[in-house]
Design an enzyme around this catalytic site. Structure first.
Site, PDB file in Angstrom:
ATOM      1  N   GLU A   1     -53.286  26.751 -51.496  1.00  0.00           N
ATOM      2  CA  GLU A   1     -53.924  27.817 -52.275  1.00  0.00           C
ATOM      3  C   GLU A   1     -52.996  28.351 -53.364  1.00  0.00           C
ATOM      4  OE1 GLU A   1     -55.263  30.578 -49.218  1.00  0.00           O
ATOM      5  OE2 GLU A   1     -57.072  29.381 -48.883  1.00  0.00           O
TER       6      GLU A   1
ATOM      7  N   ASP B   1     -61.028  27.569 -41.198  1.00  0.00           N
ATOM      8  CA  ASP B   1     -60.353  28.807 -41.589  1.00  0.00           C
ATOM      9  C   ASP B   1     -60.944  30.009 -40.853  1.00  0.00           C
ATOM     10  OD1 ASP B   1     -58.772  30.601 -42.847  1.00  0.00           O
ATOM     11  OD2 ASP B   1     -59.609  30.340 -44.848  1.00  0.00           O
TER      12      ASP B   1
ATOM     13  N   GLU C   1     -61.076  39.019 -40.901  1.00  0.00           N
ATOM     14  CA  GLU C   1     -61.559  38.583 -42.213  1.00  0.00           C
ATOM     15  C   GLU C   1     -62.988  38.038 -42.157  1.00  0.00           C
ATOM     16  OE1 GLU C   1     -59.165  35.563 -44.038  1.00  0.00           O
ATOM     17  OE2 GLU C   1     -60.438  35.467 -45.816  1.00  0.00           O
TER      18      GLU C   1
HETATM   19  O1  GCW Z   1     -58.420  32.698 -44.826  1.00  0.00           O
HETATM   20  C1  GCW Z   1     -57.687  32.477 -45.952  1.00  0.00           C
HETATM   21  C2  GCW Z   1     -57.653  33.803 -46.605  1.00  0.00           C
HETATM   22  C3  GCW Z   1     -56.479  34.005 -47.526  1.00  0.00           C
HETATM   23  C4  GCW Z   1     -55.212  33.657 -46.751  1.00  0.00           C
HETATM   24  C5  GCW Z   1     -55.304  32.211 -46.303  1.00  0.00           C
HETATM   25  C6  GCW Z   1     -54.109  31.769 -45.488  1.00  0.00           C
HETATM   26  C7  GCW Z   1     -53.047  34.645 -46.930  1.00  0.00           C
HETATM   27  O2  GCW Z   1     -58.860  33.993 -47.303  1.00  0.00           O
HETATM   28  O3  GCW Z   1     -56.483  35.340 -47.947  1.00  0.00           O
HETATM   29  O4  GCW Z   1     -54.052  33.881 -47.516  1.00  0.00           O
HETATM   30  O5  GCW Z   1     -56.436  32.039 -45.498  1.00  0.00           O
HETATM   31  O6  GCW Z   1     -54.227  31.726 -44.278  1.00  0.00           O
HETATM   32  O7  GCW Z   1     -53.072  31.460 -46.045  1.00  0.00           O
END
Ligand code: GCW
Length: 682
Positions: free
Chosen positions: A291, A370, A398
């Protein structure tokens, strides 16, 4: 010792210490963590009328130590090495309790265990389950040496993510608008809560390391040392998320290539600096090539090259690097049906099994995607027997309602931990892992976690990291009894306990019902990930799709015709997931694209399952609100807790109805299939 006024005491209200503090307590031994035990006991006794004594010399082992005068004796027995540095032995019966430990940390955990047992520690039956009378000894040791929380806290307020990325509990406990908080006493209280549930490591900044945060490693190291000083008295070690590009960002080097000698020298020097400031520093956390974060791929190097560099510089100091396996392509094309985010971590890391330095811990999210409300277990966890692994759980909600929805996550986590890749017990996730990491749900909110009942997730994380086989309902019971002790033992209390259990035990399954169906996940609003947007990610580059059309829904991840993800699992799971007739219902749309009329094992069609569960889910949330409004609940939990929870529950009902209506309408329009029960679909 008491949680500072203005903050909810969570599972350490003063009343929880009454059983200890009203007795004659003796502490034997010396050392920094023993001093913490002494201070805890002295505070409790001063408040509740007991007496506290401290003899700095160590005790002889065995019954001799127990005869030294005291209803509760907490004794350091340095020779008891079989208990490890954090374990303790608990001997009780006849109204007296003896805690023995080989090191201060064990004594501290033993004290908090006695607090957890409450009055029953002294008056209840001895705990070996055999009904034996007299004194019985139990031994307790944590399953994992490292039980860690990652804070996704930014130092600077991020323009999009704010002070805490994916934080739903206000600001950061550590950082405020670019600076270390001037008053770190809440950090001390936090460490105390963590010790009382078993957590012993904290990473103090976001894994997305921006410019200011990168400097924590060098010129802002004093800030980290100040936090470590607050955490240390409760046995919590400090870790730091670092940027893989630090040699360039901070050292002015032209490269961060992990095989470059100047880069290696820079990391070695920086790490020496860290240990000079924080001798018990735990290590680094790294999110690389993920990311947008920098990583070894830029130099044509592997993740083993990258991670090993850091493992090598940390090892001489006793530190480790937690290297995250969350590596995937976030610039995918929805037209490309072969590329699958669920395969990414496996394909990147499984071939590297055995290639990592011993001071590298590969930190793997529990599912392949995720942190969705339902995912299969990540196949990476079963594929790397020659690598130290830590399993990462998301305590911050989240994708599970953002601490506005009541979702108790422990049942999901224990299901994950109990999952076995093979038939033998040592193939379980719990046994494949060498540690557990949770993304913290805590902030500067007066209730710590925004939603007061989300405290239970933090507590359960610690308890499961200590004992992954612990029963989640029992852990929830412990949390209820500790957090709401005012009504303990009365009829009203039994009622409160039952009420809270009823609200929370199945709340994860309720959430699953009214959100994305049958394991397919997502369907959330892009960006903030709150609330429904069925097609929100459907044509995006993030690789998270459901492929609904007029005929059916789901992702074909079979080997035969799909992305091949089912084949990343060992036998028998590869076969179980590959075949429609053996794939579990709750994961059906994760592994298969099926027509709406496909009949589940439950006997319902997929479309009818979607309708029914969305209606049921909302009804269950409505019942939860009714339970919370029952007479007596507000008195038992306190007006402040009651009001805050009620406010959150109202939002949960609103949001659950929105989910229900959008998901039902979407699939009704796509499929044209009416509800078998004739309910009106908007
Ligand atoms: O779930 C995603 C999140 C990001 C997060 C990423 C990760 C810290 O949307 O905000 O970044 O995972 O785990 O690195």
């Amino acid at each position: 010792m008491a949680i500072a006024a203005g903050r909810h005491p969570a599972w350490l209200p003063q009343g929880a210490f009454r059983p200890v503090g009203s007795r004659r307590v003796l502490v034997r031994g010396s050392g920094p963590l023993v001093d913490t035990v002494v201070a805890e006991v002295a505070g409790a006794c001063a408040r509740h009328g007991g007496t506290a004594r401290h003899l700095p010399g160590p005790a002889a082992s065995g019954p001799a130590a127990s005869g030294e005068g005291g209803d509760l004796v907490l004794a350091l027995v340095p020779g008891a090495t079989e208990l490890g540095t954090e374990g303790f032995a608990l001997t009780r019966g006849d109204g007296r309790v003896l805690v023995e430990a080989a090191a201060g940390a064990g004594l501290l955990y033993g004290l908090f265990h006695v607090v957890r047992l409450g009055e029953g520690a002294f008056t209840g039956p001895a705990g070996d389950g055999t009904g034996a009378r007299g004194r019985v000894t139990e031994r307790h040791r944590p399953a994992y040496d490292r039980r860690m929380l990652d804070h996704w806290d930014n130092v600077d307020v991020h323009p999009v993510m704010g002070q805490v990325e994916r934080g739903y509990a206000g600001g950061s406990l550590f950082w405020q608008a670019g600076r270390l908080r001037p008053d770190l006493s809440p950090v001390r209280d936090y460490a105390r809560l963590l010790a009382a549930c078993g957590v012993n490591a904290v990473a103090v900044n976001n894994v997305n390391v921006h410019r200011t945060e990168a400097r924590l490693l060098t010129d802002r190291l004093a800030d980290v040392a100040a936090i470590a000083a607050q955490l240390r008295p409760y046995g919590v070690r400090t870790h730091l998320s670092v940027s893989f590009a630090a040699p360039m960002l901070l050292g002015g080097l032209p490269t961060a290539d992990p095989l470059d000698p100047a880069v290696r020298a820079w990391w070695a020097e920086a790490t020496r600096g860290v240990y000079a400031a924080i001798p018990d520093f735990g290590g680094y956390v790294v999110k690389a090539d993920s990311e947008g974060q920098p990583g070894p791929f830029a130099y044509g190097r592997t993740h083993a090259d990258g991670a090993n560099l850091l493992g090598e510089v940390l090892a001489p100091h006793g530190g480790v690097v937690h290297w995250r396996a969350f590596v995937y392509d976030h610039r995918q094309d929805w037209r490309d049906r072969r590329t699958d985010r669920a395969n990414a971590a496996y394909d990147h890391f499984a071939p590297l099994d055995g290639a990592f330095h011993e001071a590298v811990v590969l930190q793997v999210k529990h599912g392949p995607m995720d942190f969705q409300p339902r995912e299969p277990v990540s196949p990476v966890i079963g594929a790397m027997p020659r690598t130290r692994l830590a399993v990462e759980l998301q305590v911050t909600q989240e994708y599970t309602g953002q601490q506005r929805h009541l979702v108790h996550l422990a049942p999901m986590w224990s299901q994950v931990l109990a999952f076995r890749f093979g038939t033998a017990p040592d193939t379980s996730v719990a046994r494949s892992a060498g540690g557990l990491v949770g993304v913290s749900n805590v902030g500067d909110d007066p209730f710590w976690t925004g939603h007061p009942l989300a405290q239970a997730n933090l507590y359960a994380f610690g308890r499961l990291a200590w004992d992954p086989q612990a029963d989640p309902a029992t852990v929830l019971g412990e949390w209820i009894d500790l957090t709401f002790p005012g009504a303990a033992g009365t009829g009203a209390d039994a009622d409160l306990r039952a009420t809270v259990h009823a609200m929370m035990d199945r709340s994860w399954l309720t959430y699953e019902k009214y959100t994305a169906p049958l394991g397919v996940g997502w369907m959330v609003t892009p960006g903030d990930h709150y609330g429904p947007a069925v097609d929100g990610y459907e044509y995006s580059p993030w690789g998270t799709y459901h492929f609904a059309d007029r005929d059916g829904v789901g992702v074909d991840r079979t080997v035969a015709t799909g992305t091949g993800n089912a084949g990343r699992y060992p036998h028998p799971w590869s076969a179980t997931y590959e075949a429609l007739d053996t794939c579990p219902d709750e994961l059906l749309l994760f592994f298969h694209h099926v027509p709406y009329g496909h009949v589940l094992h439950s006997g319902r069609t997929v479309i009818q399952h979607i309708y029914d569960t969305h209606v049921e889910g909302v009804e269950e949330v409505e019942a939860t609100v009714r339970a919370w409004r029952r007479p007596g609940v507000a008195e038992a939990v306190g007006a402040d807790v009651h009001a805050r929870v009620l406010e959150r529950l109202r939002e949960q009902v609103r949001s659950a109805r929105e989910w229900r209506d959008q998901v039902m309408t979407y699939f009704f329009r796509k499929s044209g299939v009416p509800d078998a029960h004739g309910r009106a679909i908007p």
